[in-house]
Design a protein around this motif. Sequence first.
Motif, PDB file in Angstrom:
ATOM      1  N   GLY A  13     -26.504  12.107 -34.939  1.00  0.00           N
ATOM      2  CA  GLY A  13     -25.315  12.921 -35.226  1.00  0.00           C
ATOM      3  C   GLY A  13     -25.504  14.355 -34.798  1.00  0.00           C
ATOM      4  O   GLY A  13     -25.142  15.281 -35.536  1.00  0.00           O
ATOM      5  N   SER A  14     -26.016  14.549 -33.569  1.00  0.00           N
ATOM      6  CA  SER A  14     -26.406  15.906 -33.163  1.00  0.00           C
ATOM      7  C   SER A  14     -25.456  16.547 -32.152  1.00  0.00           C
ATOM      8  O   SER A  14     -25.842  17.453 -31.426  1.00  0.00           O
ATOM      9  N   ILE A  18     -24.420  20.325 -38.445  1.00  0.00           N
ATOM     10  CA  ILE A  18     -25.834  20.463 -38.824  1.00  0.00           C
ATOM     11  C   ILE A  18     -26.741  19.835 -37.771  1.00  0.00           C
ATOM     12  O   ILE A  18     -27.779  20.406 -37.403  1.00  0.00           O
ATOM     13  N   GLY A  19     -26.363  18.673 -37.278  1.00  0.00           N
ATOM     14  CA  GLY A  19     -27.218  17.972 -36.313  1.00  0.00           C
ATOM     15  C   GLY A  19     -27.432  18.767 -35.039  1.00  0.00           C
ATOM     16  O   GLY A  19     -28.548  18.827 -34.498  1.00  0.00           O
ATOM     17  N   HIS A  36     -27.756  12.422 -30.164  1.00  0.00           N
ATOM     18  CA  HIS A  36     -27.048  11.159 -30.423  1.00  0.00           C
ATOM     19  C   HIS A  36     -25.725  11.431 -31.133  1.00  0.00           C
ATOM     20  O   HIS A  36     -25.600  12.397 -31.895  1.00  0.00           O
ATOM     21  N   SER A  40     -18.703  11.211 -29.469  1.00  0.00           N
ATOM     22  CA  SER A  40     -18.568  12.495 -28.757  1.00  0.00           C
ATOM     23  C   SER A  40     -19.626  12.635 -27.661  1.00  0.00           C
ATOM     24  O   SER A  40     -20.489  13.513 -27.713  1.00  0.00           O
ATOM     25  N   LEU A  61     -23.747   3.914 -35.594  1.00  0.00           N
ATOM     26  CA  LEU A  61     -24.762   3.565 -36.592  1.00  0.00           C
ATOM     27  C   LEU A  61     -24.249   2.613 -37.653  1.00  0.00           C
ATOM     28  O   LEU A  61     -25.002   2.205 -38.533  1.00  0.00           O
ATOM     29  N   ALA A  62     -22.968   2.250 -37.591  1.00  0.00           N
ATOM     30  CA  ALA A  62     -22.465   1.207 -38.481  1.00  0.00           C
ATOM     31  C   ALA A  62     -22.847  -0.183 -37.964  1.00  0.00           C
ATOM     32  O   ALA A  62     -22.685  -1.175 -38.672  1.00  0.00           O
ATOM     33  N   ASN A  87     -29.659  12.518 -39.552  1.00  0.00           N
ATOM     34  CA  ASN A  87     -28.649  13.508 -39.956  1.00  0.00           C
ATOM     35  C   ASN A  87     -27.247  12.920 -40.021  1.00  0.00           C
ATOM     36  O   ASN A  87     -26.448  13.340 -40.863  1.00  0.00           O
ATOM     37  N   ALA A  88     -26.923  11.978 -39.136  1.00  0.00           N
ATOM     38  CA  ALA A  88     -25.543  11.457 -39.088  1.00  0.00           C
ATOM     39  C   ALA A  88     -25.131  10.934 -40.457  1.00  0.00           C
ATOM     40  O   ALA A  88     -25.900  10.249 -41.131  1.00  0.00           O
ATOM     41  N   VAL A 113     -23.545   3.597 -43.175  1.00  0.00           N
ATOM     42  CA  VAL A 113     -23.913   4.725 -42.306  1.00  0.00           C
ATOM     43  C   VAL A 113     -24.901   5.676 -42.998  1.00  0.00           C
ATOM     44  O   VAL A 113     -25.835   6.179 -42.372  1.00  0.00           O
ATOM     45  N   LYS A 163     -25.886   9.359 -51.179  1.00  0.00           N
ATOM     46  CA  LYS A 163     -26.909  10.389 -50.970  1.00  0.00           C
ATOM     47  C   LYS A 163     -28.004  10.286 -52.024  1.00  0.00           C
ATOM     48  O   LYS A 163     -29.174  10.556 -51.734  1.00  0.00           O
ATOM     49  N   PRO A 188     -28.456  19.587 -48.564  1.00  0.00           N
ATOM     50  CA  PRO A 188     -27.624  20.790 -48.483  1.00  0.00           C
ATOM     51  C   PRO A 188     -26.539  20.808 -49.552  1.00  0.00           C
ATOM     52  O   PRO A 188     -26.062  19.763 -49.990  1.00  0.00           O
ATOM     53  N   LEU A 190     -22.913  23.262 -49.787  1.00  0.00           N
ATOM     54  CA  LEU A 190     -21.819  23.379 -48.808  1.00  0.00           C
ATOM     55  C   LEU A 190     -22.330  24.040 -47.530  1.00  0.00           C
ATOM     56  O   LEU A 190     -22.991  25.075 -47.577  1.00  0.00           O
ATOM     57  N   VAL A 191     -22.016  23.412 -46.383  1.00  0.00           N
ATOM     58  CA  VAL A 191     -22.408  23.943 -45.077  1.00  0.00           C
ATOM     59  C   VAL A 191     -21.151  24.084 -44.229  1.00  0.00           C
ATOM     60  O   VAL A 191     -20.283  23.198 -44.246  1.00  0.00           O
ATOM     61  N   LEU A 195     -16.795  19.117 -40.733  1.00  0.00           N
ATOM     62  CA  LEU A 195     -16.545  18.238 -41.890  1.00  0.00           C
ATOM     63  C   LEU A 195     -15.933  18.987 -43.062  1.00  0.00           C
ATOM     64  O   LEU A 195     -15.137  18.440 -43.826  1.00  0.00           O
TER      65      LEU A 195
END
Length: 248
Positions: A13-14, A18-19, A36, A40, A61-62, A87-88, A113, A163, A188, A190-191, A195
């Motif tokens: 998820g980069s 964050i990724g 990855h 996108s 990744l599903a 990360n994703a 995921v 999580k 984390p 809130l970032v 999202l």
Amino acid sequence: MKSDSLPVALITGSTSGIGAAIARRLAADGYAVVLHSRSSADAGRALARELGAAAYVQADLADDAQRVRLVREAAAHWGRLDVLVNNAGISRVIAHADLAAATPDIWHALYEVNVVAPFRLATEAQAALREAAARGRPGSVVNVSSHAGVRPKGASIPYAATKAALNHVTRLLALALAPDIRVNAVAPGLVDTPLTSDWTQAQQLWQEKSPMRRSAKPEDIAQAVAMLVDSDYLTGEILLCDGGLNLT
Ligand SMILES: NC(=O)c1ccc[n+]([C@@H]2O[C@H](COP(=O)([O-])OP(=O)(O)OC[C@H]3O[C@@H](n4cnc5c(N)ncnc54)[C@H](OP(=O)(O)O)[C@@H]3O)[C@@H](O)[C@H]2O)c1
């Protein structure tokens, strides 16, 4: 392509948020990076060109077959794999009291995921990460979790539960894979990412209540990931990165 000199990191998820910040940070720290994402691809290829020692792999990744292919392609591209950053992740915003809105489909989609995929990627990467230990440094897995997995908070109950599960998987894998592979997580608060761009209530909460008086930038989280990657000793840690909100 072989990379005997540079250690290699796969960051899922980069392509954004964050990724992407983690990929930029690890590249600056001297890693060849495998980028990855799910869909996108243009953003992934553009970031790979920008970073130089970088490649991009697309995988949903599903889907378990795509998880397996992702790790194989990542390890094969540079001929080694030293770091896996899971990360994703996906989220759904559902009021916690609205139990009926948290349908079984949503539970299953988030769990696949956010929990099953990181476990399966670690499974598939295990052999390559053990080779890192044979070269002199333990392999490293860092899972991007959430403060919602530590406290009864978060976008929805299914999200928070995934999580919390990821945090427990982190500790269990740290035990199971030591000493060749270290496994840690960052959690984390809130970032500022795509999202959360319209999460105005949460933004206000962090500005007014958190000791650091702001939400995190993706770079703040990337720095925490880089610290865990840099260690040769830390394992099984869940590093809360919420600007101190949990203290209030
Ligand atoms: N932002 C926050 O405030 C916050 C707080 C706590 C924890 N987190 C966690 O931090 C991580 C990153 O969040 P973010 O805010 O940076 O997210 P983001 O900007 O939405 O980026 C998510 C990334 O994950 C990829 N992705 C999503 N579903 C995927 C799937 N099924 N297969 C493959 N790739 C997939 C996306 O690829 P595509 O764009 O191609 O779909 C994208 O590259 C997540 O695990 C999230 O739960 C975020």
